[in-house]
Design a protein around this motif. Structure first.
Motif, PDB file in Angstrom:
ATOM      1  N   GLY A   1       0.831  -1.121   0.017  1.00 32.32           N
ATOM      2  CA  GLY A   1      -0.026   0.100  -0.009  1.00 32.32           C
ATOM      3  C   GLY A   1       0.940   1.324  -0.181  1.00 32.32           C
ATOM      4  N   ASP A   2       1.911   1.249   0.857  1.00 32.29           N
ATOM      5  CA  ASP A   2       2.949   2.462   0.657  1.00 32.29           C
ATOM      6  C   ASP A   2       3.239   2.728  -0.616  1.00 32.29           C
ATOM      7  N   PHE A   3       3.878   1.557  -1.267  1.00 29.97           N
ATOM      8  CA  PHE A   3       4.374   1.847  -2.678  1.00 29.97           C
ATOM      9  C   PHE A   3       3.355   2.240  -3.913  1.00 29.97           C
ATOM     10  N   LEU A   4       1.997   1.930  -3.513  1.00 30.61           N
ATOM     11  CA  LEU A   4       1.080   2.131  -4.320  1.00 30.61           C
ATOM     12  C   LEU A   4       0.619   3.609  -4.210  1.00 30.61           C
TER      13      LEU A   4
ATOM     14  N   GLY B   1       0.738   7.006  -6.989  1.00 33.71           N
ATOM     15  CA  GLY B   1      -0.316   7.912  -7.210  1.00 33.71           C
ATOM     16  C   GLY B   1      -1.668   7.306  -7.020  1.00 33.71           C
ATOM     17  N   VAL B   2      -1.783   6.098  -6.545  1.00 34.27           N
ATOM     18  CA  VAL B   2      -2.977   5.667  -5.996  1.00 34.27           C
ATOM     19  C   VAL B   2      -3.491   6.328  -4.633  1.00 34.27           C
TER      20      VAL B   2
ATOM     21  N   ALA C   1      -6.665   1.999  -9.481  1.00 25.25           N
ATOM     22  CA  ALA C   1      -4.957   1.828  -9.792  1.00 25.25           C
ATOM     23  C   ALA C   1      -4.857   1.090 -11.208  1.00 25.25           C
ATOM     24  N   SER C   2      -3.950   1.396 -11.928  1.00 26.68           N
ATOM     25  CA  SER C   2      -3.745   0.654 -13.152  1.00 26.68           C
ATOM     26  C   SER C   2      -2.812  -0.342 -12.913  1.00 26.68           C
ATOM     27  N   LYS C   3      -2.961  -1.283 -13.806  1.00 29.28           N
ATOM     28  CA  LYS C   3      -2.064  -2.570 -13.749  1.00 29.28           C
ATOM     29  C   LYS C   3      -0.657  -2.081 -13.739  1.00 29.28           C
TER      30      LYS C   3
ATOM     31  N   GLN D   1       0.661   0.590 -12.249  1.00 23.32           N
ATOM     32  CA  GLN D   1       0.832   1.229 -11.116  1.00 23.32           C
ATOM     33  C   GLN D   1       1.267   0.045 -10.086  1.00 23.32           C
ATOM     34  N   VAL D   2       0.299  -1.064 -10.263  1.00 23.53           N
ATOM     35  CA  VAL D   2       0.577  -2.007  -9.240  1.00 23.53           C
ATOM     36  C   VAL D   2       1.674  -2.946  -9.539  1.00 23.53           C
ATOM     37  N   ASP D   3       2.047  -3.179 -10.817  1.00 25.97           N
ATOM     38  CA  ASP D   3       3.396  -3.515 -11.119  1.00 25.97           C
ATOM     39  C   ASP D   3       4.576  -2.857 -10.491  1.00 25.97           C
ATOM     40  N   ASN D   4       4.621  -1.625 -10.760  1.00 31.77           N
ATOM     41  CA  ASN D   4       5.734  -0.871 -10.434  1.00 31.77           C
ATOM     42  C   ASN D   4       5.869  -0.736  -8.766  1.00 31.77           C
TER      43      ASN D   4
END
Length: 70
Positions: free
Chosen positions: A5-8, A12-13, A39-41, A43-46
């Motif tokens: 969650g922190d990275f999301l 920008g989520v 969130a976009s895929k 964003q989640v992958d990153n």
């Protein structure tokens, strides 16, 4: 371990979206957020990549000291 969650949020989520996903979590948070359109895929992958890199760095910094006594 660092939380995805922190990275999301860094990606920008909205923090509120992440919090809601965690509260109702029945599948991975990233999947929930993509399904909701929060969130976009990408964003989640990153965010997952950053999480894994952080975990690897943390493991690399572990120091073991053995005291054999005197």
């Amino acid at each position: 371990a660092p939380l995805l969650g922190d990275f999301l949020v860094e990606e920008g989520v909205k923090e509120e979206s992440v919090s809601k996903a965690v509260e109702t979590q029945k599948k991975p948070v990233g999947e929930i957020l993509v399904d909701q359109g929060a969130a976009s895929k990408n964003q989640v992958d990153n965010a997952l990549k950053k999480q894994q890199e952080t975990i690897k760095k943390a493991k690399a910094k572990v120091t073991i000291t053995i005291d054999f006594g005197d």
